[in-house]
Design a protein around this motif. Sequence first.
Motif, PDB file in Angstrom:
ATOM      1  N   LEU A   8       0.811  -1.236  -0.069  1.00 34.68           N
ATOM      2  CA  LEU A   8      -0.112   0.055  -0.011  1.00 34.68           C
ATOM      3  C   LEU A   8       0.817   1.245  -0.077  1.00 34.68           C
ATOM      4  O   LEU A   8       0.317   2.184  -0.652  1.00 34.68           O
ATOM      5  CB  LEU A   8      -1.002   0.027   1.294  1.00 34.68           C
ATOM      6  N   ARG A   9       1.763   1.198   0.894  1.00 32.86           N
ATOM      7  CA  ARG A   9       2.932   2.462   0.835  1.00 32.86           C
ATOM      8  C   ARG A   9       3.499   2.726  -0.542  1.00 32.86           C
ATOM      9  O   ARG A   9       3.569   3.816  -0.843  1.00 32.86           O
ATOM     10  CB  ARG A   9       3.854   2.338   1.750  1.00 32.86           C
ATOM     11  N   LEU A  10       3.970   1.776  -1.052  1.00 33.52           N
ATOM     12  CA  LEU A  10       4.539   1.813  -2.466  1.00 33.52           C
ATOM     13  C   LEU A  10       3.665   2.368  -3.325  1.00 33.52           C
ATOM     14  O   LEU A  10       3.990   3.091  -4.127  1.00 33.52           O
ATOM     15  CB  LEU A  10       5.327   0.526  -2.904  1.00 33.52           C
ATOM     16  N   ALA A  11       2.386   1.792  -3.518  1.00 36.86           N
ATOM     17  CA  ALA A  11       1.449   2.211  -4.454  1.00 36.86           C
ATOM     18  C   ALA A  11       1.117   3.472  -4.446  1.00 36.86           C
ATOM     19  O   ALA A  11       1.044   4.291  -5.163  1.00 36.86           O
ATOM     20  CB  ALA A  11       0.271   1.303  -4.623  1.00 36.86           C
ATOM     21  N   TRP A  12       0.774   3.908  -3.213  1.00 37.87           N
ATOM     22  CA  TRP A  12       0.340   5.139  -2.657  1.00 37.87           C
ATOM     23  C   TRP A  12       1.084   6.371  -3.008  1.00 37.87           C
ATOM     24  O   TRP A  12       0.990   7.604  -3.083  1.00 37.87           O
ATOM     25  CB  TRP A  12      -0.488   5.271  -1.444  1.00 37.87           C
ATOM     26  N   GLY A  13       2.455   5.683  -2.943  1.00 37.16           N
ATOM     27  CA  GLY A  13       3.662   6.914  -3.115  1.00 37.16           C
ATOM     28  C   GLY A  13       3.541   7.557  -4.526  1.00 37.16           C
ATOM     29  O   GLY A  13       4.502   8.342  -4.696  1.00 37.16           O
ATOM     30  N   SER A  14       3.204   6.586  -5.365  1.00 39.23           N
ATOM     31  CA  SER A  14       3.373   7.151  -7.096  1.00 39.23           C
ATOM     32  C   SER A  14       1.907   8.277  -7.009  1.00 39.23           C
ATOM     33  O   SER A  14       0.865   7.719  -6.756  1.00 39.23           O
ATOM     34  CB  SER A  14       2.916   6.067  -7.828  1.00 39.23           C
ATOM     35  N   ARG A  15       2.333   9.286  -7.360  1.00 35.49           N
ATOM     36  CA  ARG A  15       1.171  10.489  -7.464  1.00 35.49           C
ATOM     37  C   ARG A  15       0.413  10.220  -8.475  1.00 35.49           C
ATOM     38  O   ARG A  15      -0.936  10.482  -8.469  1.00 35.49           O
ATOM     39  CB  ARG A  15       1.829  11.902  -7.438  1.00 35.49           C
ATOM     40  N   PRO A  16       0.850   9.935  -9.786  1.00 37.71           N
ATOM     41  CA  PRO A  16      -0.094   9.464 -10.900  1.00 37.71           C
ATOM     42  C   PRO A  16      -1.132   8.449 -10.580  1.00 37.71           C
ATOM     43  O   PRO A  16      -2.363   8.326 -10.850  1.00 37.71           O
ATOM     44  CB  PRO A  16       1.054   9.192 -12.099  1.00 37.71           C
ATOM     45  N   PHE A  17      -0.524   7.167  -9.927  1.00 35.93           N
ATOM     46  CA  PHE A  17      -1.365   6.201  -9.390  1.00 35.93           C
ATOM     47  C   PHE A  17      -2.582   6.774  -8.263  1.00 35.93           C
ATOM     48  O   PHE A  17      -3.607   6.338  -8.374  1.00 35.93           O
ATOM     49  CB  PHE A  17      -0.657   5.153  -8.797  1.00 35.93           C
ATOM     50  N   ARG A  18      -2.123   7.696  -7.384  1.00 33.95           N
ATOM     51  CA  ARG A  18      -2.981   8.112  -6.415  1.00 33.95           C
ATOM     52  C   ARG A  18      -3.879   8.584  -7.137  1.00 33.95           C
ATOM     53  O   ARG A  18      -5.302   8.505  -6.759  1.00 33.95           O
ATOM     54  CB  ARG A  18      -2.137   8.833  -5.514  1.00 33.95           C
ATOM     55  N   VAL A  19      -3.691   9.626  -7.967  1.00 36.68           N
ATOM     56  CA  VAL A  19      -4.778  10.660  -8.507  1.00 36.68           C
ATOM     57  C   VAL A  19      -6.102   9.726  -9.248  1.00 36.68           C
ATOM     58  O   VAL A  19      -6.958   9.682  -9.353  1.00 36.68           O
ATOM     59  CB  VAL A  19      -4.337  11.612  -9.535  1.00 36.68           C
ATOM     60  N   LEU A  20      -5.041   8.743 -10.442  1.00 33.20           N
ATOM     61  CA  LEU A  20      -5.903   7.746 -11.015  1.00 33.20           C
ATOM     62  C   LEU A  20      -6.871   6.855 -10.334  1.00 33.20           C
ATOM     63  O   LEU A  20      -8.022   6.710 -10.756  1.00 33.20           O
ATOM     64  CB  LEU A  20      -5.059   7.062 -12.085  1.00 33.20           C
TER      65      LEU A  20
END
Length: 347
Positions: free
Chosen positions: A125-137
């Motif tokens: 979860l931390r690694l995924a949420w750390g990506s801003r484009p992924f978080r926005v999308l």
Amino acid sequence: MFAGPGAPPGVAAAWVGVTFLLAATAYGFFQVPYVAQPAEITDDPDERSALISWRVAALAVGILLAGAGAPAVVDAFGGGRDGYLAMSVFVAVLLAGGMLGAVIGTRNAPTLTRVRSEGRLLTTLRLAWGSRPFRVLLTGFVVQALGIGVMLAGVPYFSQYVLGDAAAGTLLFAALVAPAILVMPLWLGFSRRFGKRRGLLVSSGVFTSSAAALGAASGGGTAVVLPFVVLVGIGYAGMQMFPLAMLPDVIAADEAASGQRRAGVFTGVWTAAETLGLAIGPGLLGGLLALAGYVSSRGDDVVAQSDTAVSAILLGFTLVPALLVLASLPVLARYRLDAVPTQEVPA
């Protein structure tokens, strides 16, 4: 799941709960690599969009087969327990064919690189949420999934109590899903010319405006409503295609930044969040109907509903999904990866 005991209620509920959990777990095992695979097969963003467009069109065919075929199988086997058990076998065969077909059909597909997955949930979860484009999308996609979940759950209620035609539910369902088969080439061409982000915003706008107009047209009956549902379906098709085509771009951008390809990390979180959004959507509709005083039917009996309950059904099928998708637009407008070449690190 459908072959369990009918009584006592506690045993029946436990059976359904356990078997449904197993089915959902199996879905996750399949869906995570299924969503991740385009990022492994090609580095070309346009090729990824083409792969996803075919996938969404095939998904529409499967949904139509299940949506139209399942009720027909139930009726053919006399309804009741036997009918639904036969339906479950039909759907199981359909699922097996699609899943095994995907595995066999991609057995010779290139694998550009091995992906890396993180074993611990919090790390993932931390690694995924750390990506801003992924978080926005992901945030925008989940909000849209809520709206879609509400609308799909509202189909039978809308057809029965607003249109006064229970048989119209099949037509509404087909009109919502079938456009994906026909408009995928159009959305694909749009993405190549204007970009996936703009395509997602435009398709979401088509969905929002058409769903709102659908509410105003509902008094005209099934024939008047169907064209608006088709327009909703056109927007819905783009809303399915573009996020799944943008996700591999996010994975590629993360690899450029980190030097590691962690497709399983992103698709695992994506699949869980999507499932959660689609599951909460019907709950939102149920809560809205409960507040409006909706009275559940028993068996095949149709219960007369109050004007407040009918209005809630109308809002749940039209305005509520439109507002949820509208709320996702400011979030998705912040996605900026389209303008960044795949070999560069996004700002």
